[in-house]
Design an enzyme around this catalytic site. Structure first.
Site, PDB file in Angstrom:
ATOM      1  N   GLY A  11       4.588  12.404 -10.622  1.00  0.00           N
ATOM      2  CA  GLY A  11       5.617  11.478 -11.123  1.00  0.00           C
ATOM      3  C   GLY A  11       5.444  11.279 -12.621  1.00  0.00           C
ATOM      4  O   GLY A  11       5.749  10.215 -13.162  1.00  0.00           O
ATOM      5  N   GLY A  14       8.024   9.674 -14.950  1.00  0.00           N
ATOM      6  CA  GLY A  14       8.503   8.319 -14.644  1.00  0.00           C
ATOM      7  C   GLY A  14       7.940   7.297 -15.613  1.00  0.00           C
ATOM      8  O   GLY A  14       7.059   7.595 -16.423  1.00  0.00           O
ATOM      9  N   THR A 102       5.149   2.123  -4.098  1.00  0.00           N
ATOM     10  CA  THR A 102       5.236   1.078  -3.074  1.00  0.00           C
ATOM     11  C   THR A 102       6.238   1.476  -1.982  1.00  0.00           C
ATOM     12  O   THR A 102       6.877   2.527  -2.072  1.00  0.00           O
ATOM     13  CB  THR A 102       5.622  -0.266  -3.720  1.00  0.00           C
ATOM     14  OG1 THR A 102       6.773  -0.068  -4.538  1.00  0.00           O
ATOM     15  CG2 THR A 102       4.499  -0.803  -4.555  1.00  0.00           C
ATOM     16  N   ALA A 126      -2.700   1.002  -3.679  1.00  0.00           N
ATOM     17  CA  ALA A 126      -2.773  -0.314  -4.326  1.00  0.00           C
ATOM     18  C   ALA A 126      -1.368  -0.791  -4.679  1.00  0.00           C
ATOM     19  O   ALA A 126      -0.731  -0.233  -5.573  1.00  0.00           O
ATOM     20  CB  ALA A 126      -3.641  -0.243  -5.577  1.00  0.00           C
ATOM     21  N   PRO A 127      -0.882  -1.824  -3.976  1.00  0.00           N
ATOM     22  CA  PRO A 127       0.454  -2.335  -4.302  1.00  0.00           C
ATOM     23  C   PRO A 127       0.524  -2.902  -5.722  1.00  0.00           C
ATOM     24  O   PRO A 127       1.607  -3.005  -6.285  1.00  0.00           O
ATOM     25  CB  PRO A 127       0.684  -3.447  -3.283  1.00  0.00           C
ATOM     26  CG  PRO A 127      -0.291  -3.199  -2.185  1.00  0.00           C
ATOM     27  CD  PRO A 127      -1.460  -2.487  -2.808  1.00  0.00           C
ATOM     28  N   ASN A 128      -0.635  -3.273  -6.294  1.00  0.00           N
ATOM     29  CA  ASN A 128      -0.614  -3.788  -7.665  1.00  0.00           C
ATOM     30  C   ASN A 128      -1.938  -3.464  -8.362  1.00  0.00           C
ATOM     31  O   ASN A 128      -3.000  -3.796  -7.858  1.00  0.00           O
ATOM     32  CB  ASN A 128      -0.383  -5.303  -7.656  1.00  0.00           C
ATOM     33  CG  ASN A 128       0.123  -5.780  -8.999  1.00  0.00           C
ATOM     34  OD1 ASN A 128      -0.357  -5.342 -10.040  1.00  0.00           O
ATOM     35  ND2 ASN A 128       1.100  -6.663  -8.972  1.00  0.00           N
ATOM     36  N   PHE A 129      -1.836  -2.804  -9.509  1.00  0.00           N
ATOM     37  CA  PHE A 129      -3.035  -2.420 -10.260  1.00  0.00           C
ATOM     38  C   PHE A 129      -3.393  -3.423 -11.346  1.00  0.00           C
ATOM     39  O   PHE A 129      -4.366  -3.221 -12.056  1.00  0.00           O
ATOM     40  CB  PHE A 129      -2.836  -1.038 -10.891  1.00  0.00           C
ATOM     41  CG  PHE A 129      -3.057   0.094  -9.928  1.00  0.00           C
ATOM     42  CD1 PHE A 129      -4.337   0.550  -9.653  1.00  0.00           C
ATOM     43  CD2 PHE A 129      -1.997   0.709  -9.287  1.00  0.00           C
ATOM     44  CE1 PHE A 129      -4.556   1.594  -8.769  1.00  0.00           C
ATOM     45  CE2 PHE A 129      -2.203   1.751  -8.398  1.00  0.00           C
ATOM     46  CZ  PHE A 129      -3.490   2.196  -8.140  1.00  0.00           C
ATOM     47  N   HIS A 156      11.499  -8.416 -10.543  1.00  0.00           N
ATOM     48  CA  HIS A 156      11.280  -7.051 -11.052  1.00  0.00           C
ATOM     49  C   HIS A 156      12.526  -6.539 -11.757  1.00  0.00           C
ATOM     50  O   HIS A 156      13.630  -7.047 -11.527  1.00  0.00           O
ATOM     51  CB  HIS A 156      10.926  -6.092  -9.909  1.00  0.00           C
ATOM     52  CG  HIS A 156       9.488  -6.183  -9.484  1.00  0.00           C
ATOM     53  ND1 HIS A 156       9.044  -7.134  -8.591  1.00  0.00           N
ATOM     54  CD2 HIS A 156       8.392  -5.461  -9.844  1.00  0.00           C
ATOM     55  CE1 HIS A 156       7.739  -6.985  -8.414  1.00  0.00           C
ATOM     56  NE2 HIS A 156       7.318  -5.987  -9.164  1.00  0.00           N
ATOM     57  N   LYS A 160      14.138  -1.046  -9.452  1.00  0.00           N
ATOM     58  CA  LYS A 160      13.177  -0.990  -8.355  1.00  0.00           C
ATOM     59  C   LYS A 160      13.907  -0.722  -7.042  1.00  0.00           C
ATOM     60  O   LYS A 160      14.941  -1.338  -6.769  1.00  0.00           O
ATOM     61  CB  LYS A 160      12.400  -2.313  -8.281  1.00  0.00           C
ATOM     62  CG  LYS A 160      11.290  -2.289  -7.254  1.00  0.00           C
ATOM     63  CD  LYS A 160      10.372  -3.486  -7.418  1.00  0.00           C
ATOM     64  CE  LYS A 160       9.341  -3.569  -6.317  1.00  0.00           C
ATOM     65  NZ  LYS A 160       8.485  -2.382  -6.222  1.00  0.00           N
ATOM     66  N   GLY A 166       5.632  -4.671  -3.007  1.00  0.00           N
ATOM     67  CA  GLY A 166       4.378  -4.495  -2.270  1.00  0.00           C
ATOM     68  C   GLY A 166       3.423  -5.655  -2.541  1.00  0.00           C
ATOM     69  O   GLY A 166       2.689  -6.089  -1.646  1.00  0.00           O
TER      70      GLY A 166
HETATM   71  N1  NAD Z   1       1.132  -0.404  -7.775  1.00  0.00           N
HETATM   72  C1  NAD Z   1       1.520  -0.852  -8.963  1.00  0.00           C
HETATM   73  O1  NAD Z   1       0.768  -1.551  -9.677  1.00  0.00           O
HETATM   74  C2  NAD Z   1       2.886  -0.492  -9.463  1.00  0.00           C
HETATM   75  C3  NAD Z   1       3.326  -0.885 -10.725  1.00  0.00           C
HETATM   76  C4  NAD Z   1       4.590  -0.485 -11.147  1.00  0.00           C
HETATM   77  C5  NAD Z   1       5.366   0.329 -10.336  1.00  0.00           C
HETATM   78  N2  NAD Z   1       4.924   0.657  -9.096  1.00  0.00           N
HETATM   79  C6  NAD Z   1       5.665   1.561  -8.207  1.00  0.00           C
HETATM   80  O2  NAD Z   1       5.516   2.886  -8.716  1.00  0.00           O
HETATM   81  C7  NAD Z   1       6.638   3.676  -8.326  1.00  0.00           C
HETATM   82  C8  NAD Z   1       7.212   4.372  -9.552  1.00  0.00           C
HETATM   83  O3  NAD Z   1       7.752   3.406 -10.438  1.00  0.00           O
HETATM   84  P1  NAD Z   1       8.432   3.837 -11.805  1.00  0.00           P
HETATM   85  O4  NAD Z   1       8.976   2.603 -12.386  1.00  0.00           O
HETATM   86  O5  NAD Z   1       7.509   4.686 -12.598  1.00  0.00           O
HETATM   87  O6  NAD Z   1       9.638   4.744 -11.253  1.00  0.00           O
HETATM   88  P2  NAD Z   1      10.421   5.923 -12.015  1.00  0.00           P
HETATM   89  O7  NAD Z   1      11.701   6.088 -11.264  1.00  0.00           O
HETATM   90  O8  NAD Z   1      10.469   5.643 -13.477  1.00  0.00           O
HETATM   91  O9  NAD Z   1       9.497   7.198 -11.798  1.00  0.00           O
HETATM   92  C9  NAD Z   1       9.374   7.907 -10.603  1.00  0.00           C
HETATM   93  C10 NAD Z   1       9.162   9.367 -10.969  1.00  0.00           C
HETATM   94  O10 NAD Z   1       8.815  10.084  -9.793  1.00  0.00           O
HETATM   95  C11 NAD Z   1       9.462  11.347  -9.864  1.00  0.00           C
HETATM   96  N3  NAD Z   1       9.536  11.947  -8.526  1.00  0.00           N
HETATM   97  C12 NAD Z   1      10.486  11.798  -7.576  1.00  0.00           C
HETATM   98  N4  NAD Z   1      10.173  12.535  -6.484  1.00  0.00           N
HETATM   99  C13 NAD Z   1       8.997  13.159  -6.771  1.00  0.00           C
HETATM  100  C14 NAD Z   1       8.174  14.053  -6.040  1.00  0.00           C
HETATM  101  N5  NAD Z   1       8.493  14.470  -4.815  1.00  0.00           N
HETATM  102  N6  NAD Z   1       7.038  14.496  -6.648  1.00  0.00           N
HETATM  103  C15 NAD Z   1       6.713  14.093  -7.905  1.00  0.00           C
HETATM  104  N7  NAD Z   1       7.469  13.247  -8.641  1.00  0.00           N
HETATM  105  C16 NAD Z   1       8.590  12.786  -8.054  1.00  0.00           C
HETATM  106  C17 NAD Z   1      10.822  11.035 -10.473  1.00  0.00           C
HETATM  107  O11 NAD Z   1      11.424  12.219 -11.012  1.00  0.00           O
HETATM  108  C18 NAD Z   1      10.429  10.031 -11.553  1.00  0.00           C
HETATM  109  O12 NAD Z   1      10.127  10.659 -12.789  1.00  0.00           O
HETATM  110  C19 NAD Z   1       7.597   2.706  -7.615  1.00  0.00           C
HETATM  111  O13 NAD Z   1       7.391   2.793  -6.219  1.00  0.00           O
HETATM  112  C20 NAD Z   1       7.153   1.340  -8.118  1.00  0.00           C
HETATM  113  O14 NAD Z   1       7.465   0.310  -7.213  1.00  0.00           O
HETATM  114  C21 NAD Z   1       3.707   0.273  -8.657  1.00  0.00           C
END
Ligand code: NAD
Length: 267
Positions: A11, A14, A102, A126-129, A156, A160, A166
């Site tokens: 990803g 992203g 998440t 980890a739902p939140n880092f 958020h 999202k 999460g």
């Molecule tokens: N756990 C945490 O602390 C935390 C913090 C922020 C966001 N998140 C979660 O992280 C995830 C991503 O958030 P974001 O804001 O970066 O989203 P985003 O949409 O900006 O990025 C997601 C990326 O994943 C790519 N992608 C899609 N399918 C894929 C695949 N099969 N293989 C590889 N890459 C693929 C997309 O092209 C995109 O670039 C969400 O689920 C969000 O809820 C978690």
């Protein structure tokens, strides 16, 4: 200096993926060996993240990239629809996933637990880092012993995909372990507009707000006789998650099985 940990970012185009690429490149204990994102390949992952080129090009296929780059850890911030497949591929190759994506259900977690056992490889979900968010969950759990009436408000950005967050679910689960179960609000309350009282979890209510301009914020509101208590955490930029991601990458190889929650790894 000891050997650097080899890390693949899934990803990598992203919002979170780009921050992770930067954090890994800036950490002397880690080496970025692969960067996967089907949304666009062939560009240098560091350039996409806003840094000078590092020589790791974005690729589109996770299996092929793991085989070509031999990582020890995969960091996954992708989408709920792909994350289970990604985790399985990584574990099959004995690569430890550190997952921030998440939207995973209890059933998904059970399945991942079984994979970690059959492939003898650890995995962190980890739902939140953000370390501040982990502390918020801890404090909320403790407060619920004294204040069983609680509502969770999470805020958020409007891109999202899953609701509630999460973190909100994990907070509710932590509270549920500690507080006596009660059904909150008036027994005859009626929603004039469906959903007005938010989602229901074990008698608690969770409210999800989605707006441009927000990153990730949460309030846990407790109500008691003549008083309220609010515990609030704000992630103001996505950098807030990076110290937690780096800690997780450094520690996951010495953990066993599925670790659910960064708190289990660092507290
Ligand atoms: N756990 C945490 O602390 C935390 C913090 C922020 C966001 N998140 C979660 O992280 C995830 C991503 O958030 P974001 O804001 O970066 O989203 P985003 O949409 O900006 O990025 C997601 C990326 O994943 C790519 N992608 C899609 N399918 C894929 C695949 N099969 N293989 C590889 N890459 C693929 C997309 O092209 C995109 O670039 C969400 O689920 C969000 O809820 C978690």
């Amino acid at each position: 200096m000891s050997k650097k940990i080899r890390v693949l970012v899934n990803g990598a185009r992203g919002r979170m993926g780009k921050e992770v690429v930067k954090a890994i490149l800036n950490d002397p204990t880690l080496e970025l060996v692969g960067a996967v994102d089907p949304a666009g390949t062939e560009e240098d992952a560091a350039v996409v993240a806003g840094l000078p080129a590092c020589g790791v090009l974005l690729t589109g296929d996770l299996s092929d990239t793991i085989e070509a780059s031999n990582p020890e850890v995969m960091v996954d911030f992708t989408i709920p629809q792909s994350v289970m497949g990604n985790i399985r591929i990584a574990l099959q190759h004995k690569v430890s996933p550190v997952v921030g994506t998440t939207g995973l259900s209890e059933q998904d977690l059970q399945e991942i637990r079984e994979w970690t056992a059959s492939y003898e490889t650890s995995c962190l979900i980890a739902p939140n880092f953000a370390i501040g968010a982990l502390l918020m969950m801890r404090f909320a759990r403790e407060a619920s012993r004294f204040f069983p009436h609680v509502e969770i408000m999470e805020y958020h950005h409007d891109q999202k995909l899953d609701a509630p967050s999460g973190t909100a679910i994990k907070t509710a689960e932590a509270i549920q372990e500690e507080r006596q179960k009660i059904n909150q609000g008036h027994p005859d309350e009626e929603e004039i507009i469906a959903g007005s009282r938010g989602g229901e979890f074990e008698g608690m209510r969770i409210h999800s707000i989605r707006l441009p301009g927000l990153v990730a914020h949460q309030e846990v509101l407790f109500g008691g006789l003549g008083q309220t208590l609010t515990i609030r955490h704000d992630s103001i930029t996505r950098e807030s998650f990076m110290p937690g991601v780096i800690e997780a990458v450094q520690r996951i190889r010495s953990a066993k099985g599925l670790v659910y929650g960064l708190d289990k790894l660092i507290f």
